[in-house]
Scaffold this motif. Sequence first.
Motif, mmCIF file in Angstrom:
data_model
loop_
_atom_site.group_PDB
_atom_site.id
_atom_site.type_symbol
_atom_site.label_atom_id
_atom_site.label_comp_id
_atom_site.label_asym_id
_atom_site.label_seq_id
_atom_site.Cartn_x
_atom_site.Cartn_y
_atom_site.Cartn_z
ATOM 1 N N ARG A 285 0.848 -1.189 0.000
ATOM 2 C CA ARG A 285 0.000 0.000 0.000
ATOM 3 C C ARG A 285 0.884 1.240 0.000
ATOM 4 O O ARG A 285 1.879 1.299 0.728
ATOM 5 C CB ARG A 285 -0.917 -0.035 1.219
ATOM 6 C CG ARG A 285 -1.990 1.027 1.194
ATOM 7 C CD ARG A 285 -3.231 0.620 1.968
ATOM 8 N NE ARG A 285 -2.971 0.216 3.328
ATOM 9 C CZ ARG A 285 -3.928 -0.211 4.159
ATOM 10 N NH1 ARG A 285 -5.169 -0.290 3.749
ATOM 11 N NH2 ARG A 285 -3.611 -0.555 5.391
ATOM 12 N N GLU A 286 0.491 2.224 -0.799
ATOM 13 C CA GLU A 286 1.281 3.448 -0.903
ATOM 14 C C GLU A 286 0.394 4.665 -0.705
ATOM 15 O O GLU A 286 -0.793 4.661 -1.027
ATOM 16 C CB GLU A 286 1.966 3.533 -2.277
ATOM 17 C CG GLU A 286 1.031 3.620 -3.447
ATOM 18 C CD GLU A 286 1.729 3.896 -4.768
ATOM 19 O OE1 GLU A 286 2.941 4.145 -4.772
ATOM 20 O OE2 GLU A 286 1.040 3.868 -5.804
ATOM 21 N N ALA A 287 1.020 5.715 -0.185
ATOM 22 C CA ALA A 287 0.302 6.969 0.028
ATOM 23 C C ALA A 287 0.096 7.690 -1.285
ATOM 24 O O ALA A 287 0.963 7.664 -2.171
ATOM 25 C CB ALA A 287 1.085 7.848 0.997
ATOM 26 N N VAL A 288 -1.053 8.336 -1.406
ATOM 27 C CA VAL A 288 -1.388 9.083 -2.612
ATOM 28 C C VAL A 288 -1.432 10.577 -2.321
ATOM 29 O O VAL A 288 -0.786 11.365 -3.006
ATOM 30 C CB VAL A 288 -2.743 8.615 -3.182
ATOM 31 C CG1 VAL A 288 -3.157 9.483 -4.363
ATOM 32 C CG2 VAL A 288 -2.674 7.149 -3.576
ATOM 33 N N ALA A 289 -2.210 10.957 -1.300
ATOM 34 C CA ALA A 289 -2.374 12.373 -0.981
ATOM 35 C C ALA A 289 -2.870 12.499 0.449
ATOM 36 O O ALA A 289 -3.444 11.558 1.002
ATOM 37 C CB ALA A 289 -3.355 13.039 -1.936
ATOM 38 N N ALA A 290 -2.642 13.665 1.036
ATOM 39 C CA ALA A 290 -3.117 13.924 2.387
ATOM 40 C C ALA A 290 -3.486 15.394 2.525
ATOM 41 O O ALA A 290 -3.035 16.251 1.738
ATOM 42 C CB ALA A 290 -2.062 13.544 3.421
ATOM 43 N N LEU A 291 -4.287 15.658 3.553
ATOM 44 C CA LEU A 291 -4.803 17.011 3.763
ATOM 45 C C LEU A 291 -4.847 17.273 5.264
ATOM 46 O O LEU A 291 -5.351 16.434 6.019
ATOM 47 C CB LEU A 291 -6.195 17.098 3.145
ATOM 48 C CG LEU A 291 -7.059 18.322 3.335
ATOM 49 C CD1 LEU A 291 -8.005 18.470 2.150
ATOM 50 C CD2 LEU A 291 -7.876 18.246 4.611
ATOM 51 N N ARG B 274 5.966 12.810 7.952
ATOM 52 C CA ARG B 274 5.873 11.547 7.236
ATOM 53 C C ARG B 274 4.415 11.159 7.044
ATOM 54 O O ARG B 274 3.963 10.091 7.477
ATOM 55 C CB ARG B 274 6.657 10.449 7.944
ATOM 56 C CG ARG B 274 8.154 10.686 7.964
ATOM 57 C CD ARG B 274 8.720 10.971 6.567
ATOM 58 N NE ARG B 274 8.330 10.011 5.567
ATOM 59 C CZ ARG B 274 9.032 8.926 5.252
ATOM 60 N NH1 ARG B 274 10.145 8.658 5.918
ATOM 61 N NH2 ARG B 274 8.622 8.112 4.299
ATOM 62 N N TRP B 275 3.678 12.009 6.388
ATOM 63 C CA TRP B 275 2.256 11.786 6.140
ATOM 64 C C TRP B 275 2.046 10.547 5.277
ATOM 65 O O TRP B 275 0.925 10.035 5.200
ATOM 66 C CB TRP B 275 1.651 12.997 5.427
ATOM 67 C CG TRP B 275 2.233 13.220 4.072
ATOM 68 C CD1 TRP B 275 3.316 13.988 3.769
ATOM 69 C CD2 TRP B 275 1.794 12.643 2.838
ATOM 70 N NE1 TRP B 275 3.580 13.937 2.419
ATOM 71 C CE2 TRP B 275 2.662 13.130 1.829
ATOM 72 C CE3 TRP B 275 0.752 11.780 2.484
ATOM 73 C CZ2 TRP B 275 2.506 12.767 0.491
ATOM 74 C CZ3 TRP B 275 0.603 11.417 1.143
ATOM 75 C CH2 TRP B 275 1.480 11.919 0.168
ATOM 76 N N ASP B 276 3.100 10.090 4.625
ATOM 77 C CA ASP B 276 2.977 8.962 3.722
ATOM 78 C C ASP B 276 3.170 7.609 4.407
ATOM 79 O O ASP B 276 3.198 6.571 3.740
ATOM 80 C CB ASP B 276 3.976 9.107 2.571
ATOM 81 C CG ASP B 276 5.407 9.223 3.051
ATOM 82 O OD1 ASP B 276 6.320 8.919 2.270
ATOM 83 O OD2 ASP B 276 5.624 9.616 4.221
#
Length: 129
Positions: free
Chosen positions: A46-52, A109-111
Amino acid sequence: QVELVESGGGSVQAGGSLRLSCAVSGYGYSSRYCLAWFRQAPGKEREAVAALSSGSGYTYYSDSVKGRFTISQDNAKNTLYLQMNSLKPEDTAMYYCATSMGGRWCPIRWDMEREYNYWGQGTQVTVSS
């Protein structure tokens, strides 16, 4: 109990667009929290795409989607969105929303998956060439 429910996935041809939604419920009021989208393709991690960072205006994107995807939030509807444009076959994956509910904005490290406490069940996105 925090609950996240994704919707909006589907099948689309390369170059097309989709908008994913994530309905968030069950959390207490806090002016600071982080909401994110992750994805997992078959056979891959699983990989991070976007964060807010809610209420701050700060958004974060992975290099693979920067310029094509937009993360946004509708506070009145308690809903997180991911607008995906110029889709590519490599965007095919199960997409998950996640939150760190806890009175803080997105960390550096939001990802990292470990930064998130609550996850939705996912919605499938398939992009054909």
